[in-house]
Design an enzyme around this catalytic site. Structure first.
Site, PDB file in Angstrom:
ATOM      1  N   HIS A  23     -11.512  -6.007   8.491  1.00 45.34           N
ATOM      2  CA  HIS A  23     -12.264  -5.831   7.241  1.00 45.34           C
ATOM      3  C   HIS A  23     -13.523  -5.030   7.536  1.00 45.34           C
ATOM      4  O   HIS A  23     -14.559  -5.238   6.912  1.00 45.34           O
ATOM      5  CB  HIS A  23     -12.627  -7.180   6.605  1.00 45.34           C
ATOM      6  CG  HIS A  23     -11.448  -8.013   6.230  1.00 45.34           C
ATOM      7  ND1 HIS A  23     -10.766  -8.794   7.129  1.00 45.34           N
ATOM      8  CD2 HIS A  23     -10.800  -8.180   5.049  1.00 45.34           C
ATOM      9  CE1 HIS A  23      -9.761  -9.412   6.521  1.00 45.34           C
ATOM     10  NE2 HIS A  23      -9.765  -9.052   5.262  1.00 45.34           N
ATOM     11  N   GLU A  48       0.826  -1.201   0.000  1.00 43.39           N
ATOM     12  CA  GLU A  48       0.000   0.000   0.000  1.00 43.39           C
ATOM     13  C   GLU A  48       0.863   1.254   0.000  1.00 43.39           C
ATOM     14  O   GLU A  48       0.522   2.256  -0.643  1.00 43.39           O
ATOM     15  CB  GLU A  48      -0.939  -0.002   1.202  1.00 43.39           C
ATOM     16  CG  GLU A  48      -2.011  -1.085   1.143  1.00 43.39           C
ATOM     17  CD  GLU A  48      -1.499  -2.490   1.473  1.00 43.39           C
ATOM     18  OE1 GLU A  48      -0.373  -2.600   2.014  1.00 43.39           O
ATOM     19  OE2 GLU A  48      -2.211  -3.465   1.186  1.00 43.39           O
TER      20      GLU A  48
HETATM   21  C1  LIG Z   1      -1.767  -4.991   4.347  1.00 43.15           C
HETATM   22  C2  LIG Z   1      -2.732  -5.859   3.616  1.00 43.15           C
HETATM   23  N1  LIG Z   1      -3.050  -5.583   2.352  1.00 43.15           N
HETATM   24  C3  LIG Z   1      -3.950  -6.323   1.683  1.00 43.15           C
HETATM   25  C4  LIG Z   1      -4.538  -7.404   2.281  1.00 43.15           C
HETATM   26  C5  LIG Z   1      -5.596  -8.236   1.529  1.00 43.15           C
HETATM   27  N2  LIG Z   1      -5.060  -9.574   1.193  1.00 43.15           N
HETATM   28  C6  LIG Z   1      -5.314 -10.624   1.984  1.00 43.15           C
HETATM   29  S1  LIG Z   1      -4.515 -12.004   1.446  1.00 43.15           S
HETATM   30  C7  LIG Z   1      -3.819 -11.189   0.144  1.00 43.15           C
HETATM   31  C8  LIG Z   1      -2.867 -11.933  -0.766  1.00 43.15           C
HETATM   32  C9  LIG Z   1      -1.687 -12.492  -0.035  1.00 43.15           C
HETATM   33  O1  LIG Z   1      -0.867 -13.240  -0.894  1.00 43.15           O
HETATM   34  P1  LIG Z   1       0.376 -14.057  -0.373  1.00 43.15           P
HETATM   35  O2  LIG Z   1       1.157 -13.268   0.605  1.00 43.15           O
HETATM   36  O3  LIG Z   1       1.114 -14.557  -1.550  1.00 43.15           O
HETATM   37  O4  LIG Z   1      -0.235 -15.281   0.450  1.00 43.15           O
HETATM   38  P2  LIG Z   1      -1.138 -16.485  -0.052  1.00 43.15           P
HETATM   39  O5  LIG Z   1      -2.559 -16.036   0.044  1.00 43.15           O
HETATM   40  O6  LIG Z   1      -0.727 -16.811  -1.432  1.00 43.15           O
HETATM   41  O7  LIG Z   1      -0.865 -17.582   0.888  1.00 43.15           O
HETATM   42  C10 LIG Z   1      -4.246  -9.861   0.120  1.00 43.15           C
HETATM   43  C11 LIG Z   1      -3.887  -8.887  -0.908  1.00 43.15           C
HETATM   44  C12 LIG Z   1      -4.181  -7.678   3.614  1.00 43.15           C
HETATM   45  N3  LIG Z   1      -4.701  -8.688   4.294  1.00 43.15           N
HETATM   46  N4  LIG Z   1      -3.275  -6.896   4.252  1.00 43.15           N
END
Ligand SMILES: Cc1ncc(C[n+]2csc(CCOP(=O)(O)OP(=O)(O)O)c2C)c(N)n1
Ligand SMILES: Cc1ncc(C[n+]2csc(CCOP(=O)(O)OP(=O)(O)O)c2C)c(N)n1
Ligand SMILES: [Mg+2]
Ligand SMILES: [Mg+2]
Lengths: 396, 325, 325, 396
Positions: free
Chosen positions: B130, B60
């Site tokens: 959320h 972000e």
């Molecule tokens: C600071 C923040 N930004 C956005 C999100 C929304 N979000 C939740 S999971 C995710 C993707 C995470 O991907 P990754 O780190 O590769 O983990 P995976 O789900 O593949 O295990 C996002 C964008 C969040 N939880 N926290």
């Protein structure tokens, strides 16, 4: 006073040639081939039959839990769920290489580690149903597990925040004189956050005995890894911080176990962090709110389904003569029943009392929270039928 | 005119803006091919290509930093923060950079073209992370605008104004209304003025002020009050910074009473600023203390979400208390 | 007792805390060998070694993240943010992590032992980025405490309380008083209560509330008012979250008038919360609108710093206006 | 739809051997030896006599400005100053390799770039004395220069914030179809901020034509580089992001010029970012508020004083027969006079009018700011003698 800034005869070059091929030199540790057969050159770590079977059980249980809860979410029994499916090898085997006094900080897809540590079906269910037996008092969304007794830090949704925290926690462990580490899990997407950078660099400089374990599972929700970073992974960054780094086949539980065992040993002996990048794949949807068919092909998923880490481990057990098909099936069907029963039990347990709403904001609720609670309680008394008070001792 | 929900109205506004001006770029986590986790950016990459609508890495602070650079270069970035709860890593880029770029350079450089969109608020069983309503933080930041629509018509009109505004705008979208709020929305381009509140219903006994998803809550409470013979003036603030003191003050001068409703914790929520300003402005007209019906001063809870929310019942009770003061 | 300036008092408090409890760790940018850019951590590394007082890499989000981890592990981190203006990169770690750690885990894990220190405020020709007073942002964050001392005695006593508090504390230090404020400070350990305001001077016509460096400003204005026969009750709030509503309300009930002074921009500054709460609490006692004498709603300027500041003259004029209302 | 996640025969290893030596393989580009003599193998970039002399003048002028202003600060004529001393080679030569339509985003120690671009002594002084001729309207502390006409972004104190901004700016330049880049300067300390990570990774993934130029000058205020990161620099991180990377002797202006020229060429041709790490040293105090004797030795400073980049360039000019001692001395003393005169002129210029206080917060001052200004003006009228109104048209 430092006085060591003058580089002693640095390596010089006289041609302008940007380094651009640094990324492709990082090999991936593999111990078991897709058929569960150890590679010839691989020196397997010591692993007893018991532990090998326990690892298998934890992986299988994790998958059963995932299946159960995805179904439960479809039935509308639970609002949200998020599966580990496809990554059980990376998670369970790495957790199996820790000791119980090691702290685990996870992102959210690492329930396999909690299973390994002994979190019970009922404990999972109490959290998933936000009832008053959930140690988090039902305050967080499903899957935000946490258990102090198991040294498993309560999960927090904001991504990557646990990474600098893990550095600090490990520093504290070191100062406390514990022969313990912090194992910090995160996804390759989370590794784009500023907190990743801050945490890894601080851990390197301040010599924190932490293992940073990146699950490179190819996606961050819909965003494929190639829109997350350039190159084939994040191991290269560890090297950039001067952190000892291992890239591992995350679907090879033996390699993950061996790597984590070694990483732990180094972290404690040398008081330093280690980065492990587990190359794996998220077989399930991101969460029950997601539908991956919008952003990736069935074909791709199929390729990875064939690399199933659970099956690979089962093949390995079979080769060792440690796999009893009948016993396993029986155990599995018992587990399914246990899970179902735990769910049924947990979903009817009331939520925490209304008074708990102002607890744990501060050590002791200050005047303004007490006042707000009183006002709320008076409001509820004025409108006894307006709210569904499935609260302990109140709505019943 | 077409029937649209709030999400479709947002999507429509983005499409309209991108069609009108090729400088408009839309990006953020998962906004590209996938169209965003809520689908607010659906089909934009298809229509405008990968250079104008794209996924960013998951950062972000990077998204807003990147957007600040783009804005100062002359583009019109519309950056999405996936949930308002995740806007804090970008807080420094917003507070110290977006907001101050014009002032610190004497107007030479600025991020006026920037719009930051983020879904906010409770009501979707989202727990701590959320459900947050962080708007109040941003109202203490001179140099940015804070705008929140209550429905599809406002969403499109205000978002188009935000994108075209010469000031940077934080645009919070009430996500529990994304699909729930449906209404007629003009298919052509139109803009609603920033900084202006809307009086939804005239009344004489008390003024009710809210924004975003809570507007429907105060409307419902006003309906209940009407049954008891209490006449409420209902105001949707729409812009929180700069905000429309005049409209609220005029109303309170008439009604003599004010109730503010917001989801965020009461302490230092934006209700505090409204109350502080109005007691100054309308001191001699006030017949009762200004009342705030807001979230509790706790993190946003999951299991007790419904109890936490400043709903129509709490609002109604407070209206009665205020009128009977 | 010894004569100390505010900086020495902070240094003394840190030393006292580190001596009393080996779990206390002090770190941040330049705080190690060098002792901090203001020298608040002078000699601590010398005395307690590099593991307990150390430099960190230059990353505020990392510093607070690291401190959160340490606190949850059982240590008592005292993290320095070099200037309050640079606390925003750590905003997410503070708002979403420090503040919510206890609540989200049902009390299993928490960062209660954490203290974050940061010099804040104007008056040193620091312009936009070495003058900010960001305290109001943090007052909207349930789960943390916000504490600001006005002088050396308070600095030591409140900082020791902050370090020993079971709640995380953001401790803002008025840097323009670092060397300017000098007073008697006990050499032994003592704690001043958090959450409690102090009535510095009793009065009957109007209550004046401020904190930190602005306390001396309202005292000066009160002196001027006294010459005109206006009797001011002077209150140092000391803690902004949770804050001492009772002391302020008791005072306003008596005087019927309230003026709040802070350096931060007026809109959504903490004065708004005080005004909103007090008009609710003391509605029938108020004889004039609650007055706010604050910074302008602009970034903190350099050349016009003196005009920007809510100084004793502006305060005095507002006192007179309020009393003559 | 992407479908390229299956690694094609990745490089495998079967031994647990963490990579830990990645850091020491990065050579440093050097073209001129300490005596200004080109290394035999070095292929010098094309550089005319005029440009070589202009580079020299810009370096020397920067040093004169620094000396003048440090003295002025000691005399109490200006509140604050921050010197480039010791890093003129890295700054001026890199700026000299840009074109005027390239955007420069600097941290604060890069006044040499502004000198190169043609910022005049008087312009420097107007900013340093916060008078109304400063295009920033005197709102920021001294040294926060900015000039739209010269494509030099106004400096902002919060460290590293310009790094992701540079990525965005460069992306915008690319979309606008300009053959232009953004040159983004920052210190090795700032490179620890999360914004560094965000900015470089985004630039890599989104293919932004930006040059990220890290001045590794050994210190971040009092913090030595070895407490900032592990290893010998930050070039290794560029490799980690898949960004083409160059490490350069920052005190060798020829190497800096060649590296930046090449980097610019690549950035435009391939639409990609480049990281340049300039190995240099901050010879002066961090700023006039700092005293380095508290954290580093004279001996260390001396070593670096002997590597003076300005002198090395002068030696080079001499070898080319391009250095006219007398002409240089005359130019230098003229410059000193010009600077002194500019300072005298600037320091008596009034500050901006009070009404400017509410300008530029928004495009147009909204009602509340207008009201606040009116109140302030009324206050000033009530107390005509209480404030030192050296404001334009007001205090005089
Ligand atoms: C600071 C923040 N930004 C956005 C999100 C929304 N979000 C939740 S999971 C995710 C993707 C995470 O991907 P990754 O780190 O590769 O983990 P995976 O789900 O593949 O295990 C996002 C964008 C969040 N939880 N926290
Ligand atoms: C976000 C932020 N944190 C802290 C500071 C205070 N600060 C100003 S300069 C500086 C050191 C910067 O070091 P480096 O990046 O190496 O640049 P150098 O001064 O060596 O040129 C610090 C900590 C700041 N300006 N911004
Ligand atoms: Mg992932
Ligand atoms: Mg440096």
């Amino acid at each position: 006073m430092q006085d060591n800034r003058q580089p002693a005869a640095p390596l010089l070059t006289h041609k302008v040639e940007p380094i651009s091929n640094g990324l492709h030199a990082i090999p991936m540790l593999a111990m078991l081939d897709p058929q569960g057969k150890p590679y010839e050159q691989a020196e397997l770590p010591e692993l007893s039959q018991d532990k090998a079977i326990k690892i298998h059980h934890a992986m299988v249980f994790t998958r059963l839990l995932d299946e159960r809860m995805i179904a439960a979410q479809r039935q509308g029994r639970v609002s949200f769920y998020l599966a580990c499916t496809g990554e059980e090898g990376a998670i369970v085997a790495s957790a199996a290489a820790t000791e119980s006094l090691d702290m685990i900080m996870s992102q959210y897809r690492e329930q396999g580690a909690l299973v390994w540590r002994g979190y019970t079906p009922r404990q999972f269910m109490d959290q998933l149903f936000s009832n008053h037996l959930d140690p988090n008092k039902g305050r967080q969304m499903p899957i935000h597990y946490g258990d102090k007794a198991l040294n498993f830090m309560t999960i927090s949704s904001p991504l990557a925040t646990q990474i600098p925290q893990a550095a600090g926690y490990a520093y504290g462990q070191k100062l406390s004189g514990q022969a313990a580490i912090t194992l910090c899990y995160f996804g390759e997407g989370a590794a784009s956050e500023g907190d990743f950078h801050a945490g890894l660099n601080m851990a390197a400089v301040l010599k924190c005995p932490a293992i940073f374990l990146c699950r490179n599972n190819g996606y961050a929700i819909s965003t494929p890894a190639e829109e997350q970073f350039v190159g084939d992974g994040i191991a290269s960054r560890g090297i950039g911080y001067g952190i000892k780094t291992l890239r591992v086949d995350g679907n090879d539980a033996m390699a993950m176990y061996a790597a984590t065992l070694k990483a732990r040993e180094i972290a404690i002996a040398e008081s330093c962090p280690i980065l492990i990048e587990a190359m794996t794949y998220r077989l399930a949807a991101h969460s029950t709110s997601d539908d991956p068919s919008g952003y990736r092909s069935q074909k791709e998923e199929q390729i990875w389904r064939e690399r199933d880490p659970v099956l690979r481990w089962q093949y390995y057990l079979q080769q060792c003569g440690w796999f009893d098909q009948d016993a396993h099936h029986q155990w599995q069907s018992e587990m399914k029943n246990t899970l179902l029963q735990a769910m049924k039990d947990a979903e009817i347990v009331p939520v925490a009392p209304v008074s708990s709403m102002i607890e744990d904001v501060y050590h002791t609720p200050p005047w303004h929270l007490q006042r707000q609670l009183t006002q709320l309680q008076q409001h509820l008394e004025r409108h006894p039928d307006a709210y569904d008070l499935r609260c302990l001792g109140e709505g019943e | 005119m077409a029937k649209m929900n709030l999400l479709q109205a947002v999507n429509h506004a983005l499409q309209t803006a991108m069609e009108a001006d090729e400088k408009v770029l839309v990006f953020g986590e998962d906004v590209g091919h996938f169209g965003g986790v809520f689908r607010a950016t659906s089909h934009l990459q298809e229509k405008f290509g990968k250079t104008r609508c794209f996924n960013t890495p998951l950062t972000e602070q990077g998204i807003v930093g990147f957007a600040n650079g783009l804005a100062s270069q002359g583009h019109k970035p519309v950056a999405e923060i996936q949930f308002a709860d995740y806007i804090y890593p970008a807080f420094d880029q917003i507070v110290n950079e977006t907001a101050k770029a014009r002032y610190r350079s004497g107007g030479q450089f600025e991020c006026g073209n920037l719009t930051i969109r983020a879904p906010y608020g409770g009501g979707i069983a989202g727990g701590h992370y959320h459900s947050q309503s962080p708007e109040s933080f941003f109202t203490h930041v001179p140099g940015i605008r804070v705008v929140i629509p209550r429905g599809p018509y406002q969403a499109k009109g205000l978002l188009l104004s935000a994108i075209n505004s010469p000031d940077p705008v934080i645009f919070f979208e009430p996500k529990r209304l994304y699909r729930a709020a449906v209404g007629e929305v003009p298919e052509e381009s139109y803009q609603l003025p920033l900084g202006i509140a809307e009086v939804l219903r005239e009344g004489t006994d008390i003024s009710l002020v809210a924004w975003g998803a809570q507007v429907e809550v105060i409307v419902k409470a006003a309906d209940m009050a009407a049954e008891k013979g209490i006449s409420c003036e209902v105001i949707d603030l729409q812009s929180l910074l700069p905000w429309d003191l005049e409209t609220v003050a005029t109303s309170v001068t008439k009604t003599g009473r004010l109730l503010i409703n917001h989801e965020a914790p009461v302490t230092s929520g934006f209700g505090a600023e409204i109350a502080a300003s109005i007691q100054q402005e309308c001191f001699l007209s006030l017949e009762a203390p200004i009342s705030r019906v807001c979230g509790l001063d706790t993190p946003f809870p999951l299991a007790h979400e419904k109890l936490y929310m400043p709903d129509h019942l709490k609002t109604f009770d407070a209206i009665v208390a205020c009128v009977n003061y």
